[in-house]
Design an enzyme around this catalytic site. Sequence first.
Site, short mmCIF file in Angstrom:
data_model
loop_
_atom_site.label_atom_id
_atom_site.label_comp_id
_atom_site.label_asym_id
_atom_site.label_seq_id
_atom_site.Cartn_x
_atom_site.Cartn_y
_atom_site.Cartn_z
N GLY A 119 1.88 3.11 11.03
CA GLY A 119 2.79 4.13 10.57
C GLY A 119 3.01 4.05 11.59
O GLY A 119 4.56 5.48 11.85
N GLU A 143 -7.08 4.92 7.99
CA GLU A 143 -7.40 6.44 7.04
C GLU A 143 -8.14 6.87 6.32
O GLU A 143 -8.47 8.18 6.78
CB GLU A 143 -5.93 6.55 6.54
CG GLU A 143 -4.26 6.30 7.29
CD GLU A 143 -3.49 5.77 6.31
OE1 GLU A 143 -3.29 5.82 5.32
OE2 GLU A 143 -2.33 5.05 6.96
N LYS A 164 0.10 4.19 -0.03
CA LYS A 164 -0.19 5.24 -0.01
C LYS A 164 -0.64 6.18 -0.97
O LYS A 164 -0.03 6.20 -1.92
CB LYS A 164 -0.14 5.78 1.54
CG LYS A 164 -0.21 4.29 2.81
CD LYS A 164 0.06 4.58 3.86
CE LYS A 164 0.19 3.66 4.52
NZ LYS A 164 -0.71 3.55 6.41
N SER A 182 3.14 -1.50 10.57
CA SER A 182 4.56 -1.38 10.68
C SER A 182 4.62 -2.75 10.02
O SER A 182 6.43 -3.37 11.10
CB SER A 182 4.74 -1.14 12.39
OG SER A 182 4.41 0.26 12.28
N ASN A 235 1.19 -1.05 0.39
CA ASN A 235 -0.48 -0.02 -0.16
C ASN A 235 0.80 1.38 -0.30
O ASN A 235 1.34 1.90 1.45
CB ASN A 235 -0.53 -0.36 1.33
CG ASN A 235 -1.68 1.07 0.92
OD1 ASN A 235 -1.24 1.71 0.35
ND2 ASN A 235 -2.60 1.34 2.36
N HIS A 269 -9.65 1.01 4.20
CA HIS A 269 -8.35 0.91 5.40
C HIS A 269 -8.67 2.31 6.47
O HIS A 269 -9.64 3.53 5.87
CB HIS A 269 -7.37 2.12 4.82
CG HIS A 269 -6.05 1.69 5.37
ND1 HIS A 269 -5.26 3.15 6.03
CD2 HIS A 269 -5.04 1.21 5.47
CE1 HIS A 269 -4.62 3.43 6.11
NE2 HIS A 269 -4.21 1.92 6.15
N GLU A 314 -6.01 -4.41 10.69
CA GLU A 314 -5.09 -3.85 11.43
C GLU A 314 -5.04 -2.59 12.21
O GLU A 314 -5.79 -1.96 12.06
CB GLU A 314 -4.97 -2.81 9.24
CG GLU A 314 -4.19 -3.46 8.08
CD GLU A 314 -3.97 -2.15 7.15
OE1 GLU A 314 -2.58 -2.18 7.00
OE2 GLU A 314 -4.33 -0.79 7.11
P1 PGA Z 1 2.65 0.28 7.35
O1 PGA Z 1 0.93 1.05 6.91
O2 PGA Z 1 3.19 -0.75 7.44
O3 PGA Z 1 3.72 2.01 7.82
O4 PGA Z 1 2.06 1.42 9.43
C1 PGA Z 1 0.65 -0.39 6.80
C2 PGA Z 1 -0.95 -0.03 5.83
O5 PGA Z 1 -1.16 0.67 6.19
O6 PGA Z 1 -1.29 -0.57 5.02
#
Ligand code: PGA
Length: 260
Positions: A170, A96, A11, A210, A9, A94, A164
Amino acid sequence: MRKPLIAANWKMNTTPSEAVALVQQLLPGLMAVPSVETLLCPPFISLVLISELLRGSDIELGAQNVYFEDKGAFTGEISLSMLTGYCKYVILGHSERRSLFGETNQTVNKKIRAAISAGLRPILCIGESLEEKEAGLTESVVTTHLQQSLEGITDTSMLVVAYEPVWAIGTGHAATGEQAEYTVKLIRNVLASIFDADTASAIRILYGGSANAANISEFISQPNIDGALVGGASLKPAEFIDMVEQTAKFRPRTLMSDPL
Ligand code: PGA
């Protein structure tokens, strides 16, 4: 048998030329590991370019979001029919999208239904926030996410779920393998209660938050975790390839054909 899936992803990162350069760095390494399904989800604007680069490979392409209406006066949105020629998957719900753009389980439900009827495979993201975790609400949050997002859905053959935990996304603070397995198993049980046990055992469930080359083995070695949704580490080609290679080593018995 559930074939492992490692999904990138990206983003809101990479311009089209950066995206092309990243794919060129990823392709040889990813193509060398056919036993793991790999999926790239770049920004919308790079999908057409990247679909050309991936032609002839078995690397899949996905979008990070979609709108549920087919066309019309929805300024700024992208429809399923715009994506289907290029993408196989779409990430939906997601955290976000939920926290920054007001998406609810009801919106996600509409998007999942629309994706499935358009033939695009939804990756439904669910997970609890830090406050919810600390209040002991993880189980009820993921249960509600699943029940409401999947309401009325009968065809799960294209569905992927990504667990998640919001506190891990993140932050550099991934869940442990045991923590992730505990909740993913719970998610599989909820799926069994919504559908049935056989259906639940066929649905791939990913871990995200992460995930990186240093911890991927913790997740992929768990019996219920079928891969990862990777944000930050997916922008580093050597690290992402390493994650895919480790997945192939840890899940040798899933050298099976695509579950569909
Ligand atoms: P990250 O994001 O690996 O940077 O924590 C994962 C995601 O949001 O899908």
